[in-house]
Design a protein around this motif. Structure first.
Motif, PDB file in Angstrom:
ATOM      1  N   LYS A 159      89.532  50.946   3.042  1.00 27.24           N
ATOM      2  CA  LYS A 159      90.663  51.608   2.389  1.00 27.24           C
ATOM      3  C   LYS A 159      90.227  52.783   1.529  1.00 27.24           C
ATOM      4  CE  LYS A 159      92.826  47.638   0.901  1.00 27.24           C
ATOM      5  NZ  LYS A 159      93.932  46.692   0.748  1.00 27.24           N
ATOM      6  N   SER A 177      97.398  37.556  17.926  1.00 29.86           N
ATOM      7  CA  SER A 177      97.078  38.615  16.971  1.00 29.86           C
ATOM      8  C   SER A 177      95.955  39.505  17.523  1.00 29.86           C
ATOM      9  CB  SER A 177      96.670  37.980  15.635  1.00 29.86           C
ATOM     10  OG  SER A 177      96.359  38.961  14.706  1.00 29.86           O
ATOM     11  N   TRP A 189      87.448  47.103  10.961  1.00 32.47           N
ATOM     12  CA  TRP A 189      88.604  46.263  11.296  1.00 32.47           C
ATOM     13  C   TRP A 189      88.191  45.075  12.155  1.00 32.47           C
ATOM     14  CZ3 TRP A 189      94.168  48.572  11.841  1.00 32.47           C
ATOM     15  CH2 TRP A 189      94.421  49.416  10.754  1.00 32.47           C
ATOM     16  N   SER A 236      99.905  47.955   4.490  1.00 28.46           N
ATOM     17  CA  SER A 236      98.803  48.907   4.264  1.00 28.46           C
ATOM     18  C   SER A 236      98.207  49.430   5.568  1.00 28.46           C
ATOM     19  CB  SER A 236      97.713  48.277   3.397  1.00 28.46           C
ATOM     20  OG  SER A 236      97.225  47.103   3.997  1.00 28.46           O
ATOM     21  N   THR A 237      98.045  48.557   6.567  1.00 25.65           N
ATOM     22  CA  THR A 237      97.402  49.038   7.801  1.00 25.65           C
ATOM     23  C   THR A 237      98.270  50.043   8.575  1.00 25.65           C
ATOM     24  OG1 THR A 237      98.047  47.007   8.926  1.00 25.65           O
ATOM     25  CG2 THR A 237      95.810  47.082   8.086  1.00 25.65           C
ATOM     26  N   TRP A 296      98.901  43.290   4.441  1.00 22.31           N
ATOM     27  CA  TRP A 296      98.275  44.154   5.453  1.00 22.31           C
ATOM     28  C   TRP A 296      99.342  44.765   6.354  1.00 22.31           C
ATOM     29  CZ3 TRP A 296      93.887  40.341   7.313  1.00 22.31           C
ATOM     30  CH2 TRP A 296      92.878  40.299   6.342  1.00 22.31           C
TER      31      TRP A 296
HETATM   32  C1  RET Z   1      93.483  38.701  11.472  1.00 16.81           C
HETATM   33  C2  RET Z   1      93.428  37.269  12.047  1.00 16.81           C
HETATM   34  C3  RET Z   1      93.991  37.160  13.376  1.00 16.81           C
HETATM   35  C4  RET Z   1      93.310  38.060  14.368  1.00 16.81           C
HETATM   36  C5  RET Z   1      93.122  39.448  13.871  1.00 16.81           C
HETATM   37  C6  RET Z   1      93.176  39.766  12.515  1.00 16.81           C
HETATM   38  C7  RET Z   1      92.951  41.184  12.165  1.00 16.81           C
HETATM   39  C8  RET Z   1      93.050  41.754  10.977  1.00 16.81           C
HETATM   40  C9  RET Z   1      92.758  43.114  10.658  1.00 16.81           C
HETATM   41  C10 RET Z   1      92.982  43.495   9.367  1.00 16.81           C
HETATM   42  C11 RET Z   1      92.751  44.749   8.787  1.00 16.81           C
HETATM   43  C12 RET Z   1      93.062  44.907   7.500  1.00 16.81           C
HETATM   44  C13 RET Z   1      92.894  46.076   6.708  1.00 16.81           C
HETATM   45  C14 RET Z   1      93.481  46.032   5.503  1.00 16.81           C
HETATM   46  C15 RET Z   1      93.551  47.096   4.594  1.00 16.81           C
HETATM   47  O1  RET Z   1      94.376  47.066   3.724  1.00 16.81           O
HETATM   48  C16 RET Z   1      94.873  38.919  10.882  1.00 16.81           C
HETATM   49  C17 RET Z   1      92.434  38.680  10.359  1.00 16.81           C
HETATM   50  C18 RET Z   1      92.836  40.491  14.916  1.00 16.81           C
HETATM   51  C19 RET Z   1      92.216  44.070  11.668  1.00 16.81           C
HETATM   52  C20 RET Z   1      92.173  47.251   7.200  1.00 16.81           C
END
Ligand code: RET
Length: 294
Positions: A259, A186, A225, A133-134, A130
Motif C-alpha cells: 500500500k 477466491s 498480492w 482498498s484493493t 480489502w
Molecule cells: C485471500 C484468501 C482467499 C484466497 C485469496 C486471498 C487474496 C487476498 C489478496 C489480498 C490483497 C490485499 C491487499 C490489501 C491492501 O490493502 C482473501 C487472502 C486469493 C490478494 C493488497
C-alpha cells in the motif's frame, strides 16, 4: 411501579454462557494484552495516517482530471487502512470462531479476560476492508496504464469477489471442506486480476507511454498480492501453523509495501509526469461513435 424479578434459567454449564458473552471490550483488551498483535495493528494506524498526510501534500497541486483521479484512488488506500486497523484494534471487526471438525484449530481455546473460551481469534475485518482498498489500488493502476473501462471494471469486480469470498472462507464454521471451497473460489477470482495485470494492462501501458513505471508497480503488486493467500493458508484461518500475532504482522508488513511503498512510487511518478498520464477520466468508446462507423 412494581419491580418483578425475572428468573433466569439455571444452566449446568457456566462455560456455555461465557461462550456467548465475549464482548467488544474483552476483544479490545485481548488485543492490548498481546504486544505482538497490538503492535501489528497500532503501528499500521500510525503509518497509514502519516502516509495519508504525505500523499495529500504530494498531490495537492495536480490539475489534470486523470492524474487527479489516480491521486484520489491512491489517497483512498491509507484512508481505508486507518478505518480497517481501527476496526480491528477496537475489537469491532474481530471475533472468536470455533473451527469445524477436521480443521487444525478444531477444539482450540483462547484466554479472554482470564477465562478460556472455545475457538480462535479471527481478524475477519481485514478481508472486508480489502474489498475497498484493493479496488482503489487497481483503479489507480488501470488509469496509469491508460486502460479502457471494460478491463478496469473487470479487474475491480473480480477483485471485490476475491475479497468477499475470502471473507466467506474465513467466517465459515460449518464445514472444513467448504472453507477451502470458498478459498478456491477466491483464488479463481484472483487469477482473473493477475491475468489483467500481467497480460492486458502492460500492452495498454506500452501504448500510453507509462510502461516502465507500470511494469515496476505491476511486479510489486503481483508478487506481494500472491503472498496474501499464502499467509491465509498458513495462518489461523488455514492450516494454523502461524499464531494470530505472527499472521497479523505478516499481513501488516505486506500492507506496508503493497500500500504505502506502492502508493508513494505511483504518486511520485504521477506528480512529476502529469502530462504523460493526462487525459479523460475513463476513455469509454461512445455507442454513437460505433454506430457512425456502420
Ligand atoms: C485471500 C484468501 C482467499 C484466497 C485469496 C486471498 C487474496 C487476498 C489478496 C489480498 C490483497 C490485499 C491487499 C490489501 C491492501 O490493502 C482473501 C487472502 C486469493 C490478494 C493488497
Amino acid at each position: 411501579m412494581t419491580h418483578q424479578q425475572i428468573q433466569l434459567p439455571v444452566t449446568e454449564s457456566p462455560v456455555a454462557l461465557q461462550q456467548t458473552a465475549v464482548t467488544q471490550t474483552d476483544l479490545f483488551e485481548y488485543v492490548l494484552g498481546d504486544p505482538l498483535l497490538a503492535s501489528s495493528l497500532y503501528v499500521n494506524i500510525a503509518l497509514a495516517g502519516v502516509s495519508l498526510l504525505l500523499f495529500v501534500f504530494m498531490t495537492k497541486d495536480l490539475e489534470d482530471p486523470r492524474a487527479r483521479l489516480i491521486a484520489v484512488s491512491v489517497l483512498l488506500v491509507p484512508t481505508v487502512s486507518v478505518a480497517s486497523y481501527t476496526g480491528l484494534a477496537s475489537g469491532l471487526t474481530i471475533g472468536i470462531l470455533e473451527m469445524p471438525a477436521g480443521h487444525a484449530a478444531e477444539g482450540a481455546s483462547v484466554m479472554i479476560g482470564g477465562e478460556p473460551v472455545d475457538g480462535v481469534v479471527s481478524l475477519w475485518g481485514r478481508y472486508l476492508t480489502w474489498a475497498l482498498s484493493t479496488p482503489a489500488i487497481l483503479l489507480a493502476l488501470g488509469l496509469l496504464a491508460g486502460s479502457d473501462a471494460t478491463s478496469i471494471i473487470t479487474a475491480i469486480t473480480f477483485d471485490i469477489a476475491m475479497c468477499i469470498t475470502g471473507l466467506a472462507a474465513a467466517l465459515t464454521t460449518s464445514s472444513h471442506a467448504l472453507r477451502w471451497f470458498w478459498y478456491f473460489i477466491s483464488c479463481a477470482c484472483f487469477a482473473v486480476v493477475v491475468y489483467v495485470l500481467l497480460v492486458k494492462w502492460p500492452e495498454d501501458a506500452a501504448a500510453a507511454g507509462t510502461a516502465s513505471i507500470f511494469n515496476t508497480l505491476k511486479l510489486l503488486t503481483v508478487v506481494l498480492w500472491i503472498a496474501y493467500p499464502v499467509v491465509w493458508a498458513l495462518g489461523v484461518e488455514g492450516i494454523a501453523v502461524l499464531p494470530v500475532g505472527v499472521t497479523s504482522w505478516a499481513y501488516s508488513l505486506l500492507d506496508v509495501v503493497a500500500k504505502y511503498v506502492f502508493a508513494f512510487l505511483l504518486l511520485r511518478y504521477v506528480t512529476t509526469n502529469e502530462r504523460v498520464v493526462s487525459g479523460d477520466v475513463l476513455d469509454v468508446p461512445s455507442a454513437s461513435g460505433a454506430l457512425a462507423d456502420d
